[in-house]
Design a protein around this motif. Structure first.
Motif, PDB file in Angstrom:
ATOM      1  N   GLY A 165       0.826  -1.204   0.000  1.00 21.51           N
ATOM      2  CA  GLY A 165       0.000   0.000   0.000  1.00 21.51           C
ATOM      3  C   GLY A 165       0.856   1.247   0.000  1.00 21.51           C
ATOM      4  N   TRP A 166       0.279   2.354  -0.470  1.00 23.20           N
ATOM      5  CA  TRP A 166       0.987   3.642  -0.532  1.00 23.20           C
ATOM      6  C   TRP A 166       0.679   4.478   0.692  1.00 23.20           C
ATOM      7  CZ3 TRP A 166       4.741   4.592  -3.835  1.00 23.20           C
ATOM      8  CH2 TRP A 166       4.805   3.854  -5.018  1.00 23.20           C
ATOM      9  N   GLU A 167       1.702   5.155   1.199  1.00 17.54           N
ATOM     10  CA  GLU A 167       1.560   6.110   2.299  1.00 17.54           C
ATOM     11  C   GLU A 167       2.311   7.379   1.931  1.00 17.54           C
ATOM     12  OE1 GLU A 167       2.544   4.565   6.144  1.00 17.54           O
ATOM     13  OE2 GLU A 167       1.653   2.619   5.683  1.00 17.54           O
ATOM     14  N   ARG A 168       1.861   8.496   2.474  1.00 14.64           N
ATOM     15  CA  ARG A 168       2.508   9.778   2.199  1.00 14.64           C
ATOM     16  C   ARG A 168       3.375  10.176   3.386  1.00 14.64           C
ATOM     17  NH1 ARG A 168       2.599  13.937  -1.240  1.00 14.64           N
ATOM     18  NH2 ARG A 168       2.914  16.019  -0.402  1.00 14.64           N
ATOM     19  N   SER A 169       4.594  10.607   3.079  1.00 17.73           N
ATOM     20  CA  SER A 169       5.512  11.085   4.097  1.00 17.73           C
ATOM     21  C   SER A 169       5.174  12.531   4.453  1.00 17.73           C
ATOM     22  CB  SER A 169       6.949  11.024   3.572  1.00 17.73           C
ATOM     23  OG  SER A 169       7.821  11.716   4.435  1.00 17.73           O
ATOM     24  N   ALA A 170       5.430  12.897   5.695  1.00 17.26           N
ATOM     25  CA  ALA A 170       5.278  14.292   6.117  1.00 17.26           C
ATOM     26  C   ALA A 170       6.387  15.153   5.519  1.00 17.26           C
ATOM     27  CB  ALA A 170       5.296  14.391   7.637  1.00 17.26           C
ATOM     28  N   GLY A 171       7.497  14.524   5.101  1.00 15.56           N
ATOM     29  CA  GLY A 171       8.565  15.250   4.424  1.00 15.56           C
ATOM     30  C   GLY A 171       9.693  15.734   5.302  1.00 15.56           C
ATOM     31  N   ALA A 172       9.665  15.432   6.586  1.00 25.14           N
ATOM     32  CA  ALA A 172      10.736  15.855   7.484  1.00 25.14           C
ATOM     33  C   ALA A 172      11.737  14.725   7.668  1.00 25.14           C
ATOM     34  CB  ALA A 172      10.172  16.267   8.831  1.00 25.14           C
ATOM     35  N   GLY A 173      13.021  15.092   7.774  1.00 23.84           N
ATOM     36  CA  GLY A 173      14.030  14.061   7.956  1.00 23.84           C
ATOM     37  C   GLY A 173      15.391  14.628   8.291  1.00 23.84           C
ATOM     38  N   THR A 174      16.376  13.732   8.319  1.00 25.61           N
ATOM     39  CA  THR A 174      17.749  14.068   8.674  1.00 25.61           C
ATOM     40  C   THR A 174      18.670  13.725   7.510  1.00 25.61           C
ATOM     41  OG1 THR A 174      17.250  13.540  10.977  1.00 25.61           O
ATOM     42  CG2 THR A 174      19.573  13.653  10.373  1.00 25.61           C
ATOM     43  N   VAL A 175      19.583  14.637   7.182  1.00 25.24           N
ATOM     44  CA  VAL A 175      20.506  14.424   6.075  1.00 25.24           C
ATOM     45  C   VAL A 175      21.475  13.297   6.431  1.00 25.24           C
ATOM     46  CG1 VAL A 175      22.310  15.429   4.634  1.00 25.24           C
ATOM     47  CG2 VAL A 175      20.332  16.808   5.304  1.00 25.24           C
ATOM     48  N   TYR A 176      21.507  12.270   5.592  1.00 26.78           N
ATOM     49  CA  TYR A 176      22.408  11.135   5.750  1.00 26.78           C
ATOM     50  C   TYR A 176      23.717  11.370   4.994  1.00 26.78           C
ATOM     51  CZ  TYR A 176      24.283   6.431   5.163  1.00 26.78           C
ATOM     52  OH  TYR A 176      25.114   5.337   5.137  1.00 26.78           O
ATOM     53  N   SER A 177      23.608  11.943   3.788  1.00 30.08           N
ATOM     54  CA  SER A 177      24.772  12.181   2.942  1.00 30.08           C
ATOM     55  C   SER A 177      24.502  13.390   2.064  1.00 30.08           C
ATOM     56  CB  SER A 177      25.038  10.944   2.077  1.00 30.08           C
ATOM     57  OG  SER A 177      26.143  11.141   1.236  1.00 30.08           O
ATOM     58  N   ALA A 178      25.576  14.101   1.704  1.00 29.82           N
ATOM     59  CA  ALA A 178      25.437  15.289   0.863  1.00 29.82           C
ATOM     60  C   ALA A 178      26.602  15.363  -0.114  1.00 29.82           C
ATOM     61  CB  ALA A 178      25.407  16.548   1.732  1.00 29.82           C
ATOM     62  N   THR A 179      26.312  15.829  -1.332  1.00 29.85           N
ATOM     63  CA  THR A 179      27.356  16.021  -2.330  1.00 29.85           C
ATOM     64  C   THR A 179      26.940  17.130  -3.288  1.00 29.85           C
ATOM     65  OG1 THR A 179      28.829  14.876  -3.879  1.00 29.85           O
ATOM     66  CG2 THR A 179      26.488  14.351  -4.014  1.00 29.85           C
ATOM     67  N   VAL A 180      27.883  17.560  -4.092  1.00 34.93           N
ATOM     68  CA  VAL A 180      27.601  18.554  -5.120  1.00 34.93           C
ATOM     69  C   VAL A 180      27.964  17.938  -6.460  1.00 34.93           C
ATOM     70  CG1 VAL A 180      28.177  20.838  -6.033  1.00 34.93           C
ATOM     71  CG2 VAL A 180      28.022  20.486  -3.566  1.00 34.93           C
ATOM     72  N   VAL A 181      27.037  18.012  -7.411  1.00 33.95           N
ATOM     73  CA  VAL A 181      27.260  17.498  -8.755  1.00 33.95           C
ATOM     74  C   VAL A 181      27.540  18.691  -9.659  1.00 33.95           C
ATOM     75  CG1 VAL A 181      26.221  16.259 -10.676  1.00 33.95           C
ATOM     76  CG2 VAL A 181      25.711  15.566  -8.340  1.00 33.95           C
ATOM     77  N   HIS A 182      28.632  18.616 -10.420  1.00 33.18           N
ATOM     78  CA  HIS A 182      29.023  19.693 -11.334  1.00 33.18           C
ATOM     79  C   HIS A 182      28.644  19.295 -12.757  1.00 33.18           C
ATOM     80  CE1 HIS A 182      31.430  21.763  -8.267  1.00 33.18           C
ATOM     81  NE2 HIS A 182      31.657  20.542  -7.825  1.00 33.18           N
ATOM     82  N   THR A 183      27.831  20.128 -13.402  1.00 29.23           N
ATOM     83  CA  THR A 183      27.435  19.891 -14.785  1.00 29.23           C
ATOM     84  C   THR A 183      27.730  21.145 -15.603  1.00 29.23           C
ATOM     85  OG1 THR A 183      25.181  20.723 -14.535  1.00 29.23           O
ATOM     86  CG2 THR A 183      25.546  18.391 -14.009  1.00 29.23           C
ATOM     87  N   ARG A 184      27.492  21.077 -16.880  1.00 23.06           N
ATOM     88  CA  ARG A 184      27.679  22.261 -17.730  1.00 23.06           C
ATOM     89  C   ARG A 184      26.722  23.381 -17.345  1.00 23.06           C
ATOM     90  NH1 ARG A 184      28.535  19.445 -23.643  1.00 23.06           N
ATOM     91  NH2 ARG A 184      30.451  18.398 -23.049  1.00 23.06           N
ATOM     92  N   GLU A 185      25.584  23.004 -16.786  1.00 25.46           N
ATOM     93  CA  GLU A 185      24.585  23.997 -16.390  1.00 25.46           C
ATOM     94  C   GLU A 185      24.899  24.637 -15.039  1.00 25.46           C
ATOM     95  OE1 GLU A 185      23.557  20.796 -17.408  1.00 25.46           O
ATOM     96  OE2 GLU A 185      23.374  21.571 -19.444  1.00 25.46           O
ATOM     97  N   GLY A 186      25.853  24.060 -14.302  1.00 24.32           N
ATOM     98  CA  GLY A 186      26.206  24.611 -12.996  1.00 24.32           C
ATOM     99  C   GLY A 186      26.298  23.534 -11.936  1.00 24.32           C
ATOM    100  N   GLU A 187      26.291  23.953 -10.692  1.00 24.26           N
ATOM    101  CA  GLU A 187      26.388  23.041  -9.554  1.00 24.26           C
ATOM    102  C   GLU A 187      25.004  22.715  -9.021  1.00 24.26           C
ATOM    103  OE1 GLU A 187      28.798  24.926  -6.635  1.00 24.26           O
ATOM    104  OE2 GLU A 187      30.641  24.649  -7.781  1.00 24.26           O
ATOM    105  N   HIS A 188      24.821  21.468  -8.587  1.00 23.92           N
ATOM    106  CA  HIS A 188      23.550  21.026  -8.019  1.00 23.92           C
ATOM    107  C   HIS A 188      23.835  20.238  -6.743  1.00 23.92           C
ATOM    108  CE1 HIS A 188      21.584  22.048 -11.812  1.00 23.92           C
ATOM    109  NE2 HIS A 188      22.599  21.462 -12.398  1.00 23.92           N
ATOM    110  N   GLY A 189      23.252  20.662  -5.643  1.00 20.55           N
ATOM    111  CA  GLY A 189      23.382  19.923  -4.401  1.00 20.55           C
ATOM    112  C   GLY A 189      22.452  18.722  -4.410  1.00 20.55           C
ATOM    113  N   VAL A 190      22.972  17.576  -3.968  1.00 21.96           N
ATOM    114  CA  VAL A 190      22.184  16.345  -3.896  1.00 21.96           C
ATOM    115  C   VAL A 190      22.288  15.801  -2.479  1.00 21.96           C
ATOM    116  CG1 VAL A 190      21.895  14.007  -4.786  1.00 21.96           C
ATOM    117  CG2 VAL A 190      22.614  15.840  -6.329  1.00 21.96           C
ATOM    118  N   LEU A 191      21.143  15.473  -1.896  1.00 22.79           N
ATOM    119  CA  LEU A 191      21.094  14.969  -0.527  1.00 22.79           C
ATOM    120  C   LEU A 191      20.438  13.597  -0.472  1.00 22.79           C
ATOM    121  CD1 LEU A 191      19.747  18.149   1.307  1.00 22.79           C
ATOM    122  CD2 LEU A 191      22.131  17.424   1.085  1.00 22.79           C
ATOM    123  N   LEU A 192      20.964  12.735   0.396  1.00 25.36           N
ATOM    124  CA  LEU A 192      20.263  11.527   0.807  1.00 25.36           C
ATOM    125  C   LEU A 192      19.703  11.833   2.181  1.00 25.36           C
ATOM    126  CD1 LEU A 192      22.569   8.511  -0.114  1.00 25.36           C
ATOM    127  CD2 LEU A 192      20.383   9.115  -1.115  1.00 25.36           C
TER     128      LEU A 192
END
Length: 95
Positions: A35-62
């Motif tokens: 079954g499907w459930e909806r998250s409230a959307g709150a949490g704790t950052v497990y991992s963080a990185t920055v991806v560099h592309t031609r369009e610029g930098e993008h932060g990515v979080l787990l």
């Protein structure tokens, strides 16, 4: 539910395990009772990185959501920081 948003996760009706991305069968017990459930959307950052592309930098979080599911989304924050999620055209963003 036809098209779940990024803030939805599955829970097995057979064993209760949480699934972070869509499945047809529960990987723990093999049940099709998911079954499907909806998250409230709150949490704790497990991992963080920055991806560099031609369009610029993008932060990515787990992020470990409070419900117990780990998800990936855009944003910049320190590991261990508390964040909340929002959706923008199907893209999960954390602040």
């Amino acid at each position: 539910m036809d098209a779940p948003s990024p803030l939805h996760f599955q829970r097995c009706g057979g064993c209760g395990v949480l699934l972070g991305y869509p499945r047809v069968l529960c990987p723990a017990c093999g049940s099709r009772s998911l079954g499907w459930e909806r998250s409230a959307g709150a949490g704790t950052v497990y991992s963080a990185t920055v991806v560099h592309t031609r369009e610029g930098e993008h932060g990515v979080l787990l992020v470990d959501l409070d419900e117990g599911v780990r998800v990936m989304g855009e944003g910049t924050a320190a590991i261990g920081a508390r964040v909340t999620a929002s959706e923008d055209d199907g893209v999960l963003r954390f602040a």
